[in-house]
Design a protein around this motif. Structure first.
Motif, mmCIF file in Angstrom:
data_model
loop_
_atom_site.group_PDB
_atom_site.id
_atom_site.type_symbol
_atom_site.label_atom_id
_atom_site.label_comp_id
_atom_site.label_asym_id
_atom_site.label_seq_id
_atom_site.Cartn_x
_atom_site.Cartn_y
_atom_site.Cartn_z
ATOM 1 N N ARG A 247 51.435 -64.582 -90.666
ATOM 2 C CA ARG A 247 51.970 -64.288 -91.992
ATOM 3 C C ARG A 247 53.160 -65.198 -92.282
ATOM 4 N N ALA A 248 53.568 -65.239 -93.544
ATOM 5 C CA ALA A 248 54.664 -66.127 -93.943
ATOM 6 C C ALA A 248 56.002 -65.701 -93.369
ATOM 7 N N ALA A 249 56.083 -64.466 -92.889
ATOM 8 C CA ALA A 249 57.232 -63.993 -92.120
ATOM 9 C C ALA A 249 56.689 -63.029 -91.072
ATOM 10 N N ILE A 250 57.239 -63.076 -89.865
ATOM 11 C CA ILE A 250 56.701 -62.246 -88.787
ATOM 12 C C ILE A 250 57.838 -61.533 -88.059
ATOM 13 N N ALA A 251 57.547 -60.332 -87.570
ATOM 14 C CA ALA A 251 58.507 -59.601 -86.743
ATOM 15 C C ALA A 251 58.488 -60.174 -85.336
ATOM 16 N N ARG A 252 59.684 -60.401 -84.802
ATOM 17 C CA ARG A 252 59.840 -60.813 -83.403
ATOM 18 C C ARG A 252 60.626 -59.721 -82.680
ATOM 19 N N PHE A 253 59.921 -58.684 -82.257
ATOM 20 C CA PHE A 253 60.583 -57.571 -81.584
ATOM 21 C C PHE A 253 61.156 -58.004 -80.239
ATOM 22 N N ASP A 254 60.615 -59.095 -79.680
ATOM 23 C CA ASP A 254 61.149 -59.587 -78.415
ATOM 24 C C ASP A 254 62.591 -60.060 -78.550
ATOM 25 N N ARG A 255 63.024 -60.378 -79.780
ATOM 26 C CA ARG A 255 64.419 -60.772 -80.000
ATOM 27 C C ARG A 255 65.046 -60.028 -81.181
ATOM 28 N N SER A 256 64.424 -58.933 -81.603
ATOM 29 C CA SER A 256 64.952 -58.085 -82.682
ATOM 30 C C SER A 256 65.314 -58.914 -83.917
ATOM 31 N N ALA A 257 64.319 -59.649 -84.400
ATOM 32 C CA ALA A 257 64.528 -60.501 -85.572
ATOM 33 C C ALA A 257 63.240 -60.579 -86.371
ATOM 34 N N VAL A 258 63.376 -60.951 -87.632
ATOM 35 C CA VAL A 258 62.232 -61.322 -88.469
ATOM 36 C C VAL A 258 62.354 -62.810 -88.759
#
Length: 406
Positions: A247-258
């Motif tokens: 997607r054009a923006a993705i969740a990165r839970f591994d580093r608590s960021a979007v």
């Protein structure tokens, strides 16, 4: 550790390496990293910026070594990285090229896959999707990572980003020429990116992420269907990670960021950082005005955001803002006009959420885009004056090199 909302930024900027003699793609990233750091798997450092590889052997990324509270102090390090790399590329008779796409590269013929660290990941992508096309090997983008701490901050950030994504190509398009001629879209990178994974549509979804209110809902609605879809083609589970999400923006839970991924690389780092700064300030405006962006996102008509995102990538700031777009949550109810005019109206309130010095440097860059056109539109003006893709490469590389010397 998890940083609180808007407390820090993470930035990555990708560039192509091209040969000075003819502007062709130069698969020299491994040689460059060896020259600068001793091995292809090294990460040479320029201040707070480090260098890394990408899927394509002619592309590199410059990324922050750690999250940064402010963007303006980073400009000198990104400029120094460009200068240091160009100096290191001189013995190879190569130079960095900005922009979202190489203007005349033929990826089917010229593509070379990264063959060192993380090669199993890239090889798996190539095996599953066949990466010898523009949407894989001929794209350069700027990524902005913004943090969250807990589900509420995640929900506000994720849904706020989804609501502004359709506006961003009007500012960030920088790839109007490929295959040696102007294409039908100002943002050719997104034109090809949108078609990358038609084989498994769950991976890119609607491009603009779906309304999601928590990490568990995100995993259930977005990540798990994606992993199930690719599992028969990826029996070793190499690709079943958060970064598979296209997607054009993705969740990165591994580093608590979007991570916002829809910004084309601009002509020099000042413009990339100005876009990241405006995007952050616009999100701050949304969060300050709205306590529940999840509900606001769910109220938008289905497919409106995706359709607007694609149309803005095609037409830029002249795209009409459609009926049903939630202009009221930005503080401009009943707006009628173009995406460009809508953003112009937002500029004064957006920059209230900015430090004064950063506004004084970055705001003129955004206002210039809204008044005179995106990088893509500026490229097309150069093309009209001299429709030669090789000379265009020379000019863009020279502009990057010159601007980062100051």
């Amino acid at each position: 550790m998890a940083y609180s909302l808007f407390s820090v930024h993470g930035v990555e900027i990708e560039y192509a390496l091209v040969r000075r003699k003819d502007g062709s793609a130069a698969p020299l990233t491994a040689d460059l990293l060896t020259f600068l750091g001793g091995s292809p798997d090294s990460h040479p450092v320029f201040g707070e910026v480090e260098i890394d590889n990408e899927l394509a052997a002619h592309v590199l990324e410059m990324k922050l070594r750690k999250p940064a509270p402010r963007l303006l102090p980073l400009l000198k390090d990104f400029n120094a990285a460009v200068q240091g790399i160009n100096a290191a590329l001189a013995p190879f008779d190569a130079i960095l090229l900005p922009g979202g796409m190489h203007p005349f590269m033929n990826p089917a013929r010229e593509s070379k896959l990264w063959s060192h660290e993380d090669n199993p990941i890239y090889a798996a992508y190539d095996r599953v999707f066949g990466c010898r096309g523009h949407g894989w090997f001929n794209i350069q983008s700027t990524h902005l990572n913004l943090p969250f701490d807990g589900d509420h901050e995640f929900s506000q950030l994720h849904n706020g980003i989804s609501l502004i994504l359709p506006l961003l190509p009007a500012l960030a398009a920088g790839s109007p020429i490929w295959d040696g001629k102007p294409g039908p879209w100002l943002d050719g990178r997104l034109y090809h990116y949108a078609q990358n994974q038609r084989k498994l549509p769950e991976i890119a979804g609607p491009l603009v992420p779906e309304p999601v209110g928590s990490e568990s809902e995100y995993r259930e609605r977005i990540l798990e269907p994606m992993y199930r879809a690719i599992a028969p083609l990826d029996p070793e589970g190499i690709l079943q990670e958060e970064w598979l999400n296209s997607r054009a923006a993705i969740a990165r839970f591994d580093r608590s960021a979007v991570e916002i991924r829809c910004l084309d690389t601009q002509e020099f780092p000042l413009h990339d950082l100005a876009l990241c700064h405006f995007t952050t300030c616009l999100l701050k405006l949304l969060v300050k005005r709205n306590k529940d962006l999840y509900t606001a996102h769910k109220a938008v008509p289905p497919d409106l955001l995706r359709a607007l995102f694609l149309k803005t990538a095609e037409k830029g700031r002249s795209t009409p803002l459609p009926h049903g777009f939630p202009a009221a949550i930005f503080g401009i109810p009943d707006f009628q006009g173009t995406v460009g005019d809508f953003l112009k109206n937002l500029v004064p309130t957006t920059y209230r959420h900015s430090e004064t010095l950063e506004e004084s440097v970055f705001r003129p860059e955004i206002e210039n885009v809204l008044q005179n056109g995106s990088f893509a539109e500026r490229i097309l003006i150069q093309w009209e004056n001299d429709p030669n893709p090789r000379r265009l490469c020379d000019k863009l590389a020279a502009q990057l090199d010159s601007a980062t010397r100051n």
